[in-house]
Write an enzyme that holds these catalytic residues in place. Structure first.
Site, short mmCIF file in Angstrom:
data_model
loop_
_atom_site.label_atom_id
_atom_site.label_comp_id
_atom_site.label_asym_id
_atom_site.label_seq_id
_atom_site.Cartn_x
_atom_site.Cartn_y
_atom_site.Cartn_z
N GLU A 1 -7.88 5.48 16.67
CA GLU A 1 -6.76 5.41 15.71
C GLU A 1 -6.68 6.69 14.86
OE1 GLU A 1 -6.08 1.50 14.13
OE2 GLU A 1 -7.01 0.63 15.92
N GLU B 1 -3.07 7.75 27.04
CA GLU B 1 -3.12 7.97 28.50
C GLU B 1 -4.21 9.00 28.80
OE1 GLU B 1 0.74 9.06 29.97
OE2 GLU B 1 1.68 7.26 29.12
N THR C 1 -8.49 10.76 15.38
CA THR C 1 -9.82 11.37 15.23
C THR C 1 -9.93 12.02 13.84
OG1 THR C 1 -9.04 13.49 16.06
CG2 THR C 1 -9.93 11.95 17.71
C1 LIG Z 1 -13.26 2.32 22.25
C2 LIG Z 1 -11.88 2.86 22.13
C3 LIG Z 1 -10.83 2.00 21.89
C4 LIG Z 1 -9.51 2.48 21.85
N1 LIG Z 1 -8.47 1.59 21.71
C5 LIG Z 1 -7.20 2.03 21.93
C6 LIG Z 1 -6.10 1.09 22.01
O1 LIG Z 1 -6.29 -0.12 21.86
N2 LIG Z 1 -4.87 1.56 22.31
C7 LIG Z 1 -4.62 2.90 22.49
O2 LIG Z 1 -3.47 3.24 22.77
N3 LIG Z 1 -5.63 3.81 22.38
C8 LIG Z 1 -6.89 3.41 22.12
N4 LIG Z 1 -7.93 4.33 22.06
C9 LIG Z 1 -7.65 5.75 22.25
C10 LIG Z 1 -7.93 6.62 21.04
O3 LIG Z 1 -6.95 6.42 20.06
C11 LIG Z 1 -8.05 8.07 21.52
O4 LIG Z 1 -9.25 8.18 22.25
C12 LIG Z 1 -8.02 9.06 20.38
O5 LIG Z 1 -6.74 9.11 19.79
C13 LIG Z 1 -8.41 10.48 20.84
O6 LIG Z 1 -7.72 10.87 21.97
P1 LIG Z 1 -8.50 11.51 23.23
O7 LIG Z 1 -9.65 10.62 23.53
O8 LIG Z 1 -7.52 11.75 24.31
O9 LIG Z 1 -9.08 12.87 22.70
P2 LIG Z 1 -8.29 14.27 22.70
O10 LIG Z 1 -6.96 14.09 22.08
O11 LIG Z 1 -8.34 14.86 24.05
O12 LIG Z 1 -9.19 15.14 21.74
C14 LIG Z 1 -10.44 15.73 22.11
C15 LIG Z 1 -11.04 16.43 20.90
O13 LIG Z 1 -10.18 17.50 20.51
C16 LIG Z 1 -9.80 17.32 19.15
N5 LIG Z 1 -8.42 17.82 19.00
C17 LIG Z 1 -7.34 17.48 19.73
N6 LIG Z 1 -6.27 18.15 19.31
C18 LIG Z 1 -6.68 18.92 18.27
C19 LIG Z 1 -6.04 19.83 17.37
N7 LIG Z 1 -4.71 20.07 17.46
N8 LIG Z 1 -6.77 20.42 16.42
C20 LIG Z 1 -8.09 20.19 16.33
N9 LIG Z 1 -8.77 19.34 17.13
C21 LIG Z 1 -8.07 18.72 18.09
C22 LIG Z 1 -9.90 15.83 18.91
O14 LIG Z 1 -10.00 15.51 17.53
C23 LIG Z 1 -11.15 15.50 19.69
O15 LIG Z 1 -12.27 15.87 18.93
C24 LIG Z 1 -9.26 3.87 22.02
C25 LIG Z 1 -10.34 4.75 22.21
C26 LIG Z 1 -11.62 4.27 22.28
C27 LIG Z 1 -12.75 5.24 22.53
#
Ligand SMILES: Cc1cc2nc3c(=O)[nH]c(=O)nc-3n(C[C@H](O)[C@H](O)[C@H](O)COP(=O)(O)OP(=O)(O)OC[C@H]3O[C@@H](n4cnc5c(N)ncnc54)[C@H](O)[C@@H]3O)c2cc1C
Length: 390
Positions: free
Chosen positions: A364, A130, A366
């Site tokens: 899936e 989300e 980071t």
């Molecule tokens: C092209 C694409 C396809 C996708 N497909 C799907 C899908 O089919 N279904 C689905 O549900 N999701 C999907 N996703 C979502 C994807 O899994 C998320 O984007 C990913 O899990 C990261 O979440 P976020 O983008 O909210 O980043 P955030 O969670 O906001 O993180 C931002 C940054 O902070 C870092 N970070 C966060 N928390 C911590 C911590 N505790 N310690 C250190 N670093 C931290 C992260 O590693 C990242 O570098 C997709 C994303 C993309 C870009």
């Protein structure tokens, strides 16, 4: 210790390689041309035609149980096949597969959702992320409120792969705020597009793109609950777990193909009267790429092997995903550098891979989440240093 493939593994891998080389790679130039014109490299009907052709070679439903017409292959074989798929940048995958968690469906749901997905008649997508909950998936807010025999869904999912094309979504919603996401307060629903959710395309640096899904009072009958009430988050984590060894498997194929291009170019391109491959600067880029690639191969195969042993693969899969994604980004970057200005053009697939593989460090789980899992396992004593050899 034996690092060789079995006869069966080699035969399946070679047949997959043959299919990709003969049937898919010849489409590459056309796919590049279309993508330059902002069209899909391969459209839905062409993909289906290729998948049906592959079915005649025996490739159908790599992970699908035999009772549903699939191959039900061990994870090591699936990994080897995904590496072959990675060799082409045409967005191809073998047909006959469905999301692993759709097998939690009851008989009626299997007829309505699982079997048409396996057959390729319906397209699914899976939605947990989300706007306010990505890495921190336990912070999801999309709610499902019970109303008579129905549930009413409100909220937004984002970055959903296939979200624009899907006929239905497997969506994880909060059904009991008191229990919390990790305490059994979420449920997965199977929601047809006709029930009222809409999708909005998201432009990304890659080809194609995910979508946001908007749920505004979407009414879903209780018979569309997947699995049990309260099981949503658990199912979501199962869905994500599978990609953690298949994504790096595909990365391996990309890196192998790209490194092959670098070797060929280094042996033919001349500057200052000699081949560029005679310079140590180029040799070292090739050497570093080969070492990282081989290290990734064994982490990935070990993770797949762990799945086949029936052991908990999470630690091994996180290592494979973290290193595989980093490796392919490093290799593609170096190969692009070795190609100089040509590497930067759209004549070659290198700039395309450069954009595509960047995603592998994000979705899936980071890089940072993989590191968190790996270090937590050690710090809390869930696993021993050295894994199964310890
Ligand atoms: C092209 C694409 C396809 C996708 N497909 C799907 C899908 O089919 N279904 C689905 O549900 N999701 C999907 N996703 C979502 C994807 O899994 C998320 O984007 C990913 O899990 C990261 O979440 P976020 O983008 O909210 O980043 P955030 O969670 O906001 O993180 C931002 C940054 O902070 C870092 N970070 C966060 N928390 C911590 C911590 N505790 N310690 C250190 N670093 C931290 C992260 O590693 C990242 O570098 C997709 C994303 C993309 C870009």
């Amino acid at each position: 210790m034996d690092f060789s493939l079995s006869d069966e593994e080699r035969a399946v891998r070679d047949t997959a390689r043959q299919f990709i080389t003969r049937e898919v790679m010849p489409l590459e130039q056309e796919a590049l041309r279309r993508e330059r014109a902002h069209q899909p490299g391969l459209d839905r009907s062409e993909l289906r035609e290729l998948q049906l052709k592959a079915k005649k070679f025996g490739f159908w439903g790599l992970s699908t149980p035999e009772e549903y017409g699939g191959m039900d292959l061990p994870a090591v074989l699936q990994s080897l096949i995904w590496t072959e798929i990675g060799r082409t940048f045409v967005q191809f995958k073998f047909g006959g597969d469905a999301d692993n968690i759709l097998y939690f469906a009851n008989e009626e749901q299997k007829r309505e959702f699982l079997i048409p997905t396996i057959e390729g008649d319906r397209i699914s997508c899976f939605a947990i992320t989300e706007p306010g909950a990505g890495s921190d998936a336990a912070n999801i807010k999309l709610s499902a409120r019970q109303d008579g025999g129905d549930w009413v869904l409100n909220g937004e999912k984002t970055f959903i792969t296939n979200g624009n094309d899907a006929d239905f979504v497997i969506v994880v919603a909060v059904t009991d705020k008191e229990k919390g996401v990790r305490g059994g307060g979420t449920t997965a629903f199977l929601v047809d597009r006709e029930m009222g959710w809409r999708s909005e395309f998201i432009q990304t640096m890659g080809e194609g793109g995910p979508a946001s899904l908007i749920f505004s009072d979407v009414r879903v009958p209780a018979r569309n609950i997947l699995g049990e009430i309260g099981q949503g988050f658990e199912l979501g984590m199962k869905w994500i777990g599978k990609g953690r060894y298949l994504i790096p498997s595909q990365a391996l194929g990309i890196a192998e193909r790209a490194l092959g291009m670098a070797v060929e170019y280094a042996n033919t391109r001349e500057t200052f009267g000699r081949k560029i491959g005679e310079n140590q600067a180029i040799q070292w880029m090739i050497a570093d790429s080969e070492v990282e690639l081989e290290a990734a191969r064994w982490l990935i195969l070990r993770a797949a092997w762990t799945v086949d042993q029936g052991s908990d693969p999470r630690h091994a899969s996180s290592m494979a995903k973290l290193h595989g994604a980093a490796m392919v980004n490093n290799v593609v970057d170096r190969v692009l550098q070795i190609h100089g200005g040509m590497g930067y053009t759209r004549e070659l697939p290198l700039e395309r891979w450069y954009r595509q593989v960047r995603l592998m460090r994000i979705y899936e789980g980071t890089d940072e989440m993989q590191r968190l899992i790996i270090s937590r396992d050690l710090l809390r004593g869930y696993t021993k240093i050295g894994g199964h050899l310890a």
